[in-house]
Motif scaffolding. Sequence first.
Motif, PDB file in Angstrom:
ATOM      1  N   PRO B 114      24.185  22.864  30.410  1.00 15.76           N
ATOM      2  CA  PRO B 114      23.542  21.746  29.736  1.00 15.76           C
ATOM      3  C   PRO B 114      24.287  21.025  28.471  1.00 15.76           C
ATOM      4  CG  PRO B 114      23.001  24.201  29.350  1.00 15.76           C
ATOM      5  CD  PRO B 114      23.901  24.083  30.320  1.00 15.76           C
ATOM      6  N   VAL B 115      25.389  21.660  28.253  1.00 17.56           N
ATOM      7  CA  VAL B 115      26.350  21.272  27.151  1.00 17.56           C
ATOM      8  C   VAL B 115      26.929  19.959  27.846  1.00 17.56           C
ATOM      9  CG1 VAL B 115      28.307  21.311  25.678  1.00 17.56           C
ATOM     10  CG2 VAL B 115      26.561  23.162  26.071  1.00 17.56           C
ATOM     11  N   VAL B 116      27.367  20.255  29.135  1.00 21.61           N
ATOM     12  CA  VAL B 116      27.973  18.768  29.893  1.00 21.61           C
ATOM     13  C   VAL B 116      27.022  17.731  30.214  1.00 21.61           C
ATOM     14  CG1 VAL B 116      28.857  18.224  32.077  1.00 21.61           C
ATOM     15  CG2 VAL B 116      29.718  20.319  30.958  1.00 21.61           C
ATOM     16  N   LEU B 117      25.788  18.088  30.767  1.00 18.53           N
ATOM     17  CA  LEU B 117      24.778  17.249  30.923  1.00 18.53           C
ATOM     18  C   LEU B 117      24.402  16.447  29.714  1.00 18.53           C
ATOM     19  CD1 LEU B 117      22.211  19.148  33.194  1.00 18.53           C
ATOM     20  CD2 LEU B 117      23.625  17.300  33.814  1.00 18.53           C
ATOM     21  N   ALA B 119      26.606  15.946  26.999  1.00 23.95           N
ATOM     22  CA  ALA B 119      27.794  15.141  26.723  1.00 23.95           C
ATOM     23  C   ALA B 119      27.703  13.945  27.421  1.00 23.95           C
ATOM     24  CB  ALA B 119      29.006  16.073  26.794  1.00 23.95           C
ATOM     25  N   LEU B 120      27.213  14.065  28.892  1.00 26.06           N
ATOM     26  CA  LEU B 120      27.126  12.879  29.755  1.00 26.06           C
ATOM     27  C   LEU B 120      26.171  11.987  29.356  1.00 26.06           C
ATOM     28  CD1 LEU B 120      28.503  14.422  32.969  1.00 26.06           C
ATOM     29  CD2 LEU B 120      29.828  13.358  31.023  1.00 26.06           C
ATOM     30  N   LEU B 121      25.219  12.197  28.486  1.00 27.31           N
ATOM     31  CA  LEU B 121      23.956  11.538  28.367  1.00 27.31           C
ATOM     32  C   LEU B 121      24.422   9.986  28.182  1.00 27.31           C
ATOM     33  CD1 LEU B 121      21.141  11.574  27.926  1.00 27.31           C
ATOM     34  CD2 LEU B 121      21.243  12.062  25.687  1.00 27.31           C
ATOM     35  N   PRO B 122      25.174   9.503  27.472  1.00 31.17           N
ATOM     36  CA  PRO B 122      25.383   8.076  27.349  1.00 31.17           C
ATOM     37  C   PRO B 122      25.621   7.418  28.618  1.00 31.17           C
ATOM     38  CG  PRO B 122      26.817   9.032  25.756  1.00 31.17           C
ATOM     39  CD  PRO B 122      26.273  10.326  26.753  1.00 31.17           C
ATOM     40  N   LEU B 123      25.995   8.314  29.822  1.00 27.61           N
ATOM     41  CA  LEU B 123      26.161   7.290  31.071  1.00 27.61           C
ATOM     42  C   LEU B 123      24.854   7.254  31.478  1.00 27.61           C
ATOM     43  CD1 LEU B 123      29.300   9.502  32.306  1.00 27.61           C
ATOM     44  CD2 LEU B 123      29.289   7.083  31.243  1.00 27.61           C
ATOM     45  N   TYR B 124      23.869   8.055  31.539  1.00 29.75           N
ATOM     46  CA  TYR B 124      22.701   7.987  32.090  1.00 29.75           C
ATOM     47  C   TYR B 124      21.441   7.901  31.291  1.00 29.75           C
ATOM     48  CZ  TYR B 124      22.594  12.908  31.416  1.00 29.75           C
ATOM     49  OH  TYR B 124      22.388  14.155  30.672  1.00 29.75           O
ATOM     50  N   LEU B 125      21.568   7.428  29.929  1.00 24.76           N
ATOM     51  CA  LEU B 125      20.404   7.423  28.819  1.00 24.76           C
ATOM     52  C   LEU B 125      19.428   6.503  29.538  1.00 24.76           C
ATOM     53  CD1 LEU B 125      19.305   8.487  26.321  1.00 24.76           C
ATOM     54  CD2 LEU B 125      20.517   6.478  25.316  1.00 24.76           C
ATOM     55  N   ASP B 126      19.762   5.319  30.026  1.00 22.33           N
ATOM     56  CA  ASP B 126      18.724   4.109  30.477  1.00 22.33           C
ATOM     57  C   ASP B 126      17.915   4.617  31.395  1.00 22.33           C
ATOM     58  OD1 ASP B 126      20.381   2.698  28.623  1.00 22.33           O
ATOM     59  OD2 ASP B 126      20.567   1.119  30.065  1.00 22.33           O
ATOM     60  N   ALA B 127      18.471   5.421  32.373  1.00 24.44           N
ATOM     61  CA  ALA B 127      17.777   6.286  33.506  1.00 24.44           C
ATOM     62  C   ALA B 127      16.775   7.243  33.071  1.00 24.44           C
ATOM     63  CB  ALA B 127      18.536   6.741  34.535  1.00 24.44           C
ATOM     64  N   VAL B 128      17.129   7.961  32.053  1.00 19.39           N
ATOM     65  CA  VAL B 128      16.048   9.014  31.507  1.00 19.39           C
ATOM     66  C   VAL B 128      15.023   8.238  30.602  1.00 19.39           C
ATOM     67  CG1 VAL B 128      16.163  10.821  29.716  1.00 19.39           C
ATOM     68  CG2 VAL B 128      17.896  10.625  30.994  1.00 19.39           C
ATOM     69  N   VAL B 129      15.360   7.289  30.053  1.00 19.66           N
ATOM     70  CA  VAL B 129      14.329   6.576  29.092  1.00 19.66           C
ATOM     71  C   VAL B 129      13.410   5.612  30.136  1.00 19.66           C
ATOM     72  CG1 VAL B 129      13.953   4.775  27.486  1.00 19.66           C
ATOM     73  CG2 VAL B 129      15.629   6.581  27.049  1.00 19.66           C
ATOM     74  N   TRP B 133      10.904  11.166  35.552  1.00 18.87           N
ATOM     75  CA  TRP B 133      11.336  12.170  36.531  1.00 18.87           C
ATOM     76  C   TRP B 133      12.838  12.528  36.316  1.00 18.87           C
ATOM     77  CZ3 TRP B 133      15.294  11.466  39.564  1.00 18.87           C
ATOM     78  CH2 TRP B 133      15.863  10.137  40.310  1.00 18.87           C
ATOM     79  N   VAL B 134      13.607  11.453  35.868  1.00 20.18           N
ATOM     80  CA  VAL B 134      15.120  11.776  35.587  1.00 20.18           C
ATOM     81  C   VAL B 134      15.183  12.773  34.687  1.00 20.18           C
ATOM     82  CG1 VAL B 134      17.256  10.916  34.798  1.00 20.18           C
ATOM     83  CG2 VAL B 134      15.939   9.597  36.477  1.00 20.18           C
ATOM     84  N   GLY B 135      14.337  12.454  33.285  1.00 19.20           N
ATOM     85  CA  GLY B 135      14.388  13.398  32.228  1.00 19.20           C
ATOM     86  C   GLY B 135      14.104  14.653  32.579  1.00 19.20           C
ATOM     87  N   ILE B 136      12.700  14.791  33.287  1.00 17.01           N
ATOM     88  CA  ILE B 136      12.077  16.269  33.989  1.00 17.01           C
ATOM     89  C   ILE B 136      13.411  16.924  34.607  1.00 17.01           C
ATOM     90  CG2 ILE B 136      10.549  17.221  35.204  1.00 17.01           C
ATOM     91  CD1 ILE B 136       8.462  15.074  34.478  1.00 17.01           C
ATOM     92  N   ALA B 137      13.934  16.041  35.599  1.00 15.14           N
ATOM     93  CA  ALA B 137      14.944  16.697  36.456  1.00 15.14           C
ATOM     94  C   ALA B 137      16.279  17.366  35.335  1.00 15.14           C
ATOM     95  CB  ALA B 137      15.598  15.826  37.529  1.00 15.14           C
ATOM     96  N   ILE B 138      16.483  16.561  34.439  1.00 13.93           N
ATOM     97  CA  ILE B 138      17.552  17.089  33.734  1.00 13.93           C
ATOM     98  C   ILE B 138      17.170  18.429  32.886  1.00 13.93           C
ATOM     99  CG2 ILE B 138      19.010  16.463  31.716  1.00 13.93           C
ATOM    100  CD1 ILE B 138      19.971  14.794  34.021  1.00 13.93           C
ATOM    101  N   ALA B 139      15.925  18.335  32.287  1.00 14.36           N
ATOM    102  CA  ALA B 139      15.535  19.523  31.423  1.00 14.36           C
ATOM    103  C   ALA B 139      15.432  20.865  32.610  1.00 14.36           C
ATOM    104  CB  ALA B 139      13.975  19.158  31.227  1.00 14.36           C
ATOM    105  N   CYS B 142      18.738  22.291  33.442  1.00 10.86           N
ATOM    106  CA  CYS B 142      19.174  23.067  32.151  1.00 10.86           C
ATOM    107  C   CYS B 142      18.395  24.458  31.849  1.00 10.86           C
ATOM    108  CB  CYS B 142      18.817  22.313  30.662  1.00 10.86           C
ATOM    109  SG  CYS B 142      20.006  20.822  30.557  1.00 10.86           S
ATOM    110  N   ALA B 143      17.018  24.388  32.411  1.00  4.32           N
ATOM    111  CA  ALA B 143      16.226  25.540  32.227  1.00  4.32           C
ATOM    112  C   ALA B 143      16.683  26.485  33.480  1.00  4.32           C
ATOM    113  CB  ALA B 143      14.842  25.096  32.394  1.00  4.32           C
ATOM    114  N   VAL B 144      17.002  25.901  34.616  1.00  2.00           N
ATOM    115  CA  VAL B 144      17.623  26.818  35.705  1.00  2.00           C
ATOM    116  C   VAL B 144      18.907  27.596  35.200  1.00  2.00           C
ATOM    117  CG1 VAL B 144      18.287  26.896  37.929  1.00  2.00           C
ATOM    118  CG2 VAL B 144      16.067  25.742  37.440  1.00  2.00           C
ATOM    119  N   ALA B 145      19.733  26.600  34.702  1.00  2.93           N
ATOM    120  CA  ALA B 145      21.199  27.117  34.237  1.00  2.93           C
ATOM    121  C   ALA B 145      20.771  28.281  33.332  1.00  2.93           C
ATOM    122  CB  ALA B 145      21.878  25.926  33.708  1.00  2.93           C
ATOM    123  N   GLY B 146      20.073  28.128  32.340  1.00  4.17           N
ATOM    124  CA  GLY B 146      19.844  29.073  31.473  1.00  4.17           C
ATOM    125  C   GLY B 146      19.438  30.372  31.804  1.00  4.17           C
TER     126      GLY B 146
END
Lengths: 128, 238
Positions: B114-117, B119-129, B133-139, B142-146
């Motif tokens: 999750p920390v790396v994801l 940290a890399l947010l500036p690279l894919y922020l447009d897609a998340v906004v 589904w991109v935001g849900i996939a990232i979340a 992070c949850a699965v990794a936790g």
Amino acid sequence: MSTSTPDVRATDGVDWPSDWLRATLGFLALRALSGGPSYGYAIISELERHGFGAIKGGTLYPLLTRYEAAGLLTTEWRAGDGGPGRKYFALTEQGRAELTRLSADWRRFVASSVHYLDPERPEKEISP
Amino acid sequence: MMQQTSDKKWFDELVVELRLRQVHGSAIGDTVASARELLRDTGQPAEEAFGPARDYAAALEFPAAPGHDWVRQALWPSLLGLLAFLLFNQAVTAWTQQELLLVSPAQLALLATPVVLVALLPLYLDAVVRRLWVGIAIAAICAVAGVLSAVVAPTQPSDAWLAIDPSPWLIGTALVMVVLSVRNTVRSSRAADDDEIIDPLSGTTAGTGAGARILVHVTNWLFPVLALAMLGLALALR
């Protein structure tokens, strides 16, 4: 606001090629402000009344924003009479000078075009 | 009513698009107010008068704030808060059970996900906004990794890569979270925040109601509150 010129076609639903409007809208908008500060809808109405068709806000506002950034225009919000306010655009000295320069250039270009397109002009003038 | 709804959606999109371009809050307020002014005059729907919100925002060609500004002011502190929260969670169970904190490489790698994801947010922020589904996939990642990091956590000191005293980590990460929350609270309570969308006529800011202020404070203190909840849970399950 600029004064009306009687020989200009006041037509509804004018559909000029978009390239022509893209090339001229800048100084036409400056001309619409030459009579004094004005706001978006008034500029659009002025241009429509003079035969340039209904310019969309999505075309006019980005142009005005660029001109403001370039120092050709200033803007001021004025409170409305009992209603919401309006954003007024006004020519700066630099904007007025740019309008004069572009108008002169455009008139020379139009004169050259009209002369060249004149069907009465002898064909031999066209040949190199 | 239909037009009001579609116009509201259009204006919401316009603000998001201008935000993504790092446009100053006062310029966003001015753009929204002047667009509303024209729509009042013409009676047109916003999409008809200005075209798609994304295209209109791009056409305005506003000067953007330097791209690294929000990274420095918002992303790095959030990232540090997240890292502190994750480490706190690892330390809290060991601390309540008075055991050593056992760490394995796989566990660290999963915690780093999750920390790396973020940290890399500036690279894919447009897609998340722009795409939910991109935001849900990232979340979800992070949850699965936790969850997996808890599954692979070593249970015996012999399986662990590191076996450390959890107390300094618990106190240190708690302090980091509190300091960051205090900093964010001070920043968000400053009156002249450049990020506010300001109405050009009234000079008031959008979203300054009591509800919005409470939401900002809840967000500022999210990690310490969640950490307290985790501490309570760990004590209850001890």
